[in-house]
Design a protein around this motif. Structure first.
Motif, PDB file in Angstrom:
ATOM      1  N   GLN A 114      67.444  89.543 -30.190  1.00  0.00           N
ATOM      2  CA  GLN A 114      67.848  89.301 -31.574  1.00  0.00           C
ATOM      3  C   GLN A 114      68.069  87.831 -31.851  1.00  0.00           C
ATOM      4  N   PHE A 116      66.901  85.464 -30.282  1.00  0.00           N
ATOM      5  CA  PHE A 116      65.604  84.819 -30.109  1.00  0.00           C
ATOM      6  C   PHE A 116      64.819  84.884 -31.408  1.00  0.00           C
ATOM      7  N   MET A 117      64.810  86.052 -32.035  1.00  0.00           N
ATOM      8  CA  MET A 117      64.058  86.220 -33.272  1.00  0.00           C
ATOM      9  C   MET A 117      64.687  85.419 -34.409  1.00  0.00           C
ATOM     10  N   GLU A 118      66.018  85.405 -34.434  1.00  0.00           N
ATOM     11  CA  GLU A 118      66.688  84.668 -35.498  1.00  0.00           C
ATOM     12  C   GLU A 118      66.509  83.172 -35.342  1.00  0.00           C
ATOM     13  N   GLY A 119      66.378  82.763 -34.103  1.00  0.00           N
ATOM     14  CA  GLY A 119      66.251  81.338 -33.846  1.00  0.00           C
ATOM     15  C   GLY A 119      67.546  80.720 -33.382  1.00  0.00           C
ATOM     16  N   ALA A 120      68.520  81.555 -33.069  1.00  0.00           N
ATOM     17  CA  ALA A 120      69.787  81.013 -32.592  1.00  0.00           C
ATOM     18  C   ALA A 120      69.660  80.690 -31.107  1.00  0.00           C
ATOM     19  N   TYR A 121      68.927  79.595 -30.828  1.00  0.00           N
ATOM     20  CA  TYR A 121      68.614  79.287 -29.436  1.00  0.00           C
ATOM     21  C   TYR A 121      69.839  78.884 -28.647  1.00  0.00           C
ATOM     22  N   ASN A 122      70.786  78.281 -29.344  1.00  0.00           N
ATOM     23  CA  ASN A 122      71.973  77.887 -28.590  1.00  0.00           C
ATOM     24  C   ASN A 122      72.669  79.108 -28.011  1.00  0.00           C
ATOM     25  N   ARG A 123      72.585  80.231 -28.734  1.00  0.00           N
ATOM     26  CA  ARG A 123      73.197  81.450 -28.203  1.00  0.00           C
ATOM     27  C   ARG A 123      72.425  81.943 -26.985  1.00  0.00           C
ATOM     28  N   ALA A 150      59.817  75.817 -27.374  1.00  0.00           N
ATOM     29  CA  ALA A 150      59.759  76.231 -28.769  1.00  0.00           C
ATOM     30  C   ALA A 150      60.541  75.254 -29.635  1.00  0.00           C
ATOM     31  N   ASP A 151      61.698  74.828 -29.123  1.00  0.00           N
ATOM     32  CA  ASP A 151      62.526  73.897 -29.884  1.00  0.00           C
ATOM     33  C   ASP A 151      61.806  72.585 -30.119  1.00  0.00           C
ATOM     34  N   SER A 154      59.456  72.883 -32.905  1.00  0.00           N
ATOM     35  CA  SER A 154      60.084  72.890 -34.219  1.00  0.00           C
ATOM     36  C   SER A 154      60.487  71.472 -34.601  1.00  0.00           C
TER      37      SER A 154
ATOM     38  N   HIS B 352      67.292  90.155 -38.883  1.00  0.00           N
ATOM     39  CA  HIS B 352      66.622  88.870 -38.929  1.00  0.00           C
ATOM     40  C   HIS B 352      66.032  88.604 -40.320  1.00  0.00           C
ATOM     41  N   SER B 391      70.172  75.874 -35.815  1.00  0.00           N
ATOM     42  CA  SER B 391      68.989  76.352 -35.101  1.00  0.00           C
ATOM     43  C   SER B 391      68.259  77.436 -35.889  1.00  0.00           C
ATOM     44  N   ILE B 392      69.008  78.238 -36.611  1.00  0.00           N
ATOM     45  CA  ILE B 392      68.354  79.271 -37.427  1.00  0.00           C
ATOM     46  C   ILE B 392      67.514  78.627 -38.519  1.00  0.00           C
ATOM     47  N   LYS B 395      64.363  77.144 -37.077  1.00  0.00           N
ATOM     48  CA  LYS B 395      63.332  78.156 -36.775  1.00  0.00           C
ATOM     49  C   LYS B 395      62.648  78.607 -38.059  1.00  0.00           C
ATOM     50  N   ARG B 398      60.218  76.112 -39.118  1.00  0.00           N
ATOM     51  CA  ARG B 398      59.022  76.128 -38.272  1.00  0.00           C
ATOM     52  C   ARG B 398      58.109  77.312 -38.622  1.00  0.00           C
TER      53      ARG B 398
END
Lengths: 186, 488
Positions: A114, A116-123, A150-151, A154, B352, B391-392, B395, B398
Motif C-alpha cells: 500500500q 508503495f503504491m501511494e508513494g510513501a517511500y519513507n514508510r 524509483a525516487d 521522480s 490509493h 513523497s506521495i 510520486k 511522477r
C-alpha cells in the motif's frame, strides 16, 4: 527419496503413513525456501516455493497447518513486490483468508504494498526496522534498492531547483540502509 | 451467488402465454414430440425451443406428472426408467391423474431415442433441484453425466450443455464444487474432441466458476487463455464468460480490459437476470473507480438495483470527494457486504485512488500550498505527515496525476497553470474514440442479424426464370382479384 512417496502431490494417494510423509516433505521444502533466501537466490526461491505451495493449498484436510506457513507466504508476497510483479501479488493475496490477513507477516507485506503504491517511500524504508521475521531482511534491502531508484527517477522529473534538497533528503535515508542507492546518486 | 438461477428463468414469461391450460403432462408430451422431430430432422433449434418450453413449465412440475411422463416417454423395463423413478420421492398411487393410466397403456411407443432419455434426466434433475433434494440431484446428475459420455450426437449437445450446468449447480448448492473439477475438465476435453462448441462454452464457464469459487485466479486465467475460443453460441454463456473474464482481469490489475468486459456483460445480460446484472455493475463500479473514473449517478439509480448498490454508491462518493476519513468509515460500515461480495481486497486498493483524487482537487484549487496543509487536508495519519505528503506528492507528479512541482526548501507544492484543453488534441481523440465505438456497435449489430438458410441461392435464379415467375404471380393476382369481384 521424496519421489518414492506415493502420498505426495500430485498423486495424493491414501497410504497408512501418508501424514508422516506429507509433513516430512513439507518440512524439507520449507527449509529449502528459507535456505534459498539465505543464499540470496531469487530463482531458487521461486522454484522451491512452487514446490511447497500444493502442501498448503491441497493437503489442508490431512495435515495440521504448519507454523511456518504464514511467514513463508509473506516472504513470497514480498518477493513479488520486490520483482515488481504486482498482478501476481494480488492474485496470491486473493487466496488468503481474512484470518490470514491478520497475521503480522502477511500484514507487513500488504501494508508495504500500500505505501508503495501511494508513494510513501519513507514508510517503506522505515518498515525495515519492524520486520516480523529475520529472513525478511534480505528482501527488505532489495526493496529499499528498488525504492531508491524509483525516487531518483521522480527527482529527475522535477525542476532543477528542488534537486539539492531532495537528494540530500534521500541520501540521508539511504545512507542508513543501502549503499547501492548512494552509488547511483553520486 | 444466485445470478445463474435468475438467468435461467428469464425465458419463462414469454412462453407462458398458452391460452387454455392443458395439463402439464400434455405439455410435456408436446415437448417430447418436438424433441423427437428435432432429432429426426437434425434441427437443433427445435430442441433449443423444447428446453425453453420446459423451463416455463418448471414451476408446475409434480411428482405424479413426472412419473407419468417417464412411463410414457421411456420404454418400460429400460434401465434409465428404473433409475429415474428411484430418484423421485415415493407417493401414493391414487394421486395419479386419470389420463396417466391411458397414456401408460400406449407406451409401446418405440421411444428409445437418446435425446428423449437425456431429456428425462434433465427434467428429473431440474425437479429435484427445485424440490431442494440436493443429494438426490447430485446422484442423478452424476449418472446422467456418465450416460452422456458414451453418446456422440450433435442433437444431444443442447440438452447436454443444460445438464452440465445443473450438474455443477447441484454440487455448488451442497458446496462440493471441488470434487467435480477433474470431471468437468475431462468433459471439456471430450466436448472439444467432438467439436461440441456449445458444450465447450458451457463447460469452460463452469470451470471458471469453479476456480473463481475458490479464488484460484491464476489457474482460471491459465485455463481461459489456453482454451479454444470461437464465436459465442449462447448469449447467456457469453455474458457469463465476459463476467468471469472481467473478474480475472480486475484481480490482475488490467483495469481497462476488465472494465470493457464487465460493462459488456452487464449490457448483454437479459433484463430478467437482475442478480447477474447487479453483480456485473458492482464490479464495474469498482473497476471504474480504480481507473480513476467516477461512475455517473444513473448507474446507481437503475431499476431494482438501488438498494444493492447503496454501499458502492457511498464508496464512490468518498472517492469522488477524496476524503480518506469518509472512505474509511464507509469501508468499515459495509465491511460485511464487501466481504460477501468478495470485493474487500479491491476496496483496500482504492485507498490509493482516494489520495490521488484528493491531491488532484488540492492542486486544482491552490496554486501554492504548504505540504503540512496537504497532509492535513488528506488527513494522513502517521508519525511524520509532512514527509509522507512530500513523497506521495512526488510520486503523483511522477505518475502524471497532477501537474506541479515541489519546493523542498519552503515545503511547498506549486501547481502549474493548466492550459486550455481545447487548444490540444484531446477533444479530437475523444471524438475519434466515440465515433469508433459507434461504428463498432453498428458492425456488431449487422453481424448479429440472422438470415434464413440458403437465402443467397435465390439470388442466383436466372433472369428468365424470374420473368416466368413474375408472370405467374401476376396471373395469380388477377385471378384472385377476379374471384374477389365475383364474391361481391
Amino acid at each position: 527419496m521424496l519421489t518414492g512417496f506415493k502420498s505426495l502431490p500430485p498423486l495424493l494417494e491414501e497410504s497408512p503413513n501418508a501424514v508422516h510423509e506429507l509433513s516430512l516433505a513439507r518440512d524439507i521444502y520449507e527449509h529449502a525456501v528459507v535456505l534459498s533466501v539465505k543464499a540470496e537466490d531469487q530463482d531458487a526461491f521461486e522454484r522451491d516455493f512452487f514446490q511447497l505451495k500444493p502442501y498448503y493449498t491441497d493437503t489442508g484436510n490431512r495435515l495440521p497447518p504448519s507454523p511456518q506457513e504464514y511467514p513463508i507466504l509473506g516472504l513470497n508476497l514480498l518477493r513479488l513486490l520486490v520483482q515488481n510483479r504486482i498482478a501476481e501479488f494480488h492474485t496470491e493475496l486473493e487466496l488468503l483468508s481474512a484470518s490470514a490477513m491478520e497475521n503480522p507477516c502477511i500484514k507487513h507485506a500488504v501494508e508495504l504494498e500500500q505505501s508503495f503504491m501511494e508513494g510513501a517511500y519513507n514508510r517503506v524504508l522505515s518498515a525495515r526496522q519492524t520486520v516480523p521475521h529475520e529472513t525478511y531482511v534480505y528482501f527488505m534491502d532489495l526493496l529499499a534498492k528498488t525504492v531508491s531508484v524509483a525516487d531518483l527517477l521522480s527527482e529527475t522529473y522535477q525542476m532543477v531547483d528542488p534537486w539539492p534538497c531532495m537528494s540530500a533528503l534521500c541520501i540521508n535515508m539511504l545512507k542508513a540502509h543501502c549503499p547501492y542507492g548512494l552509488l547511483s546518486v553520486t | 451467488m444466485t445470478q445463474d438461477v435468475e438467468m435461467k428463468e428469464l425465458p419463462a414469461p414469454s412462453n407462458s402465454v398458452t391460452s387454455i391450460v392443458p395439463s402439464t403432462l400434455q405439455h410435456l408430451k408436446e415437448i417430447a414430440s418436438l424433441i423427437e422431430t428435432g432429432a429426426y430432422a437434425k434441427e437443433v433449434r427445435r430442441i433449443v425451443r423444447a428446453v425453453r418450453l420446459t423451463i416455463a413449465l418448471r414451476k408446475k412440475l409434480k411428482t405424479s406428472v413426472l412419473s407419468a411422463f417417464l412411463n410414457y416417454a421411456l420404454p418400460s423395463g429400460s434401465e434409465a426408467l428404473a433409475k429415474l423413478t428411484s430418484y423421485l420421492p415415493k407417493e401414493d398411487e391414487h394421486d395419479m391423474e386419470v389420463d396417466t393410466a391411458t397414456s401408460a397403456s400406449h407406451t409401446p411407443n418405440k421411444h428409445s431415442l437418446p435425446e428423449i432419455e437425456i431429456y428425462c434426466y434433465l427434467l428429473v434433475l431440474i425437479f429435484l433441484i427445485d424440490q431442494k433434494k440436493f443429494s438426490e440431484a447430485k446422484a442423478c446428475s452424476s449418472t446422467s453425466i456418465a450416460r452422456l459420455r458414451s453418446m456422440n450426437r450433435r442433437t444431444v449437445d443442447v440438452l447436454a450443455s443444460r445438464l452440465y450446468f445443473y450438474y455443477s449447480y447441484s454440487y455448488e448448492l451442497t458446496g462440493d464444487l471441488v470434487e467435480i473439477r477433474a470431471n468437468l475438465l475431462s468433459l471439456h476435453r471430450i466436448a472439444t474432441l467432438r467439436h461440441d462448441e456449445l458444450g465447450q462454452e458451457t463447460l469452460l464457464n463452469l470451470l471458471l466458476r469453479n476456480y473463481l469459487h475458490y479464488n484460484l485466479y491464476d489457474q482460471a486465467e491459465k485455463l481461459r487463455s489456453k482454451a479454444p475460443r470461437f464465436e459465442a453460441h449462447s448469449n447467456q454463456q457469453f455474458c457469463r464468460y465476459l463476467f468471469y473474464l472481467g473478474k480475472i482481469r480486475t484481480i490482475q490489475l488490467e483495469y481497462t480490459d476488465a472494465k470493457e468486459s464487465l460493462l459488456q456483460a452487464a449490457r448483454k445480460a437479459p433484463v430478467g437476470a437482475l442478480g447477474f446484472r447487479v453483480q456485473c455493475n458492482k464490479w464495474a463500479i469498482i473497476v471504474r473507480l480504480l481507473l480513476g473514473e467516477i461512475p455517473e449517478r444513473t448507474v446507481f439509480m437503475q431499476k431494482g438495483m438501488k438498494t444493492a448498490l447503496r454501499p458502492y454508491f457511498e464508496l464512490t462518493n468518498a472517492v469522488r470527494i477524496g476524503d480518506l476519513e469518509l472512505f474509511r468509515t464507509v469501508a468499515e460500515k459495509f465491511a460485511s457486504t464487501f466481504s460477501s461480495d468478495r470485493t474487500h481486497n479491491l476496496i483496500v486498493r482504492l485507498r490509493h485512488n482516494v489520495i490521488r483524487t484528493g491531491l488532484r482537487n488540492i492542486s486544482i484549487s491552490y496554486s501554492r500550498i504548504s505540504l503540512a496543509d496537504v497532509a492535513q487536508k488528506l488527513r494522513l495519519d502517521s508519525a511524520n505527515p509532512v514527509a509522507d505528503a512530500e513523497s506521495i506528492v512526488s510520486k503523483a507528479i511522477r505518475d502524471g496525476a497532477i501537474d506541479a512541482t515541489l519546493d523542498h526548501a519552503n515545503g511547498w507544492m506549486v501547481s502549474k497553470e493548466t492550459g486550455d484543453v481545447y487548444s490540444t488534441n484531446e477533444p479530437q481523440f475523444a471524438f475519434n474514440s466515440r465515433i469508433a465505438f459507434c461504428l463498432n456497435m453498428h458492425n456488431e449489430a449487422v453481424r448479429a442479424l440472422r438470415f434464413p438458410p440458403n437465402s443467397h441461392k435465390k439470388e442466383k435464379e436466372s433472369a428468365e426464370k424470374r420473368r416466368e415467375r413474375q408472370q405467374q404471380e401476376q396471373e395469380l393476382a388477377k385471378h384472385i382479384a377476379e374471384e374477389d369481384d365475383d364474391e361481391f
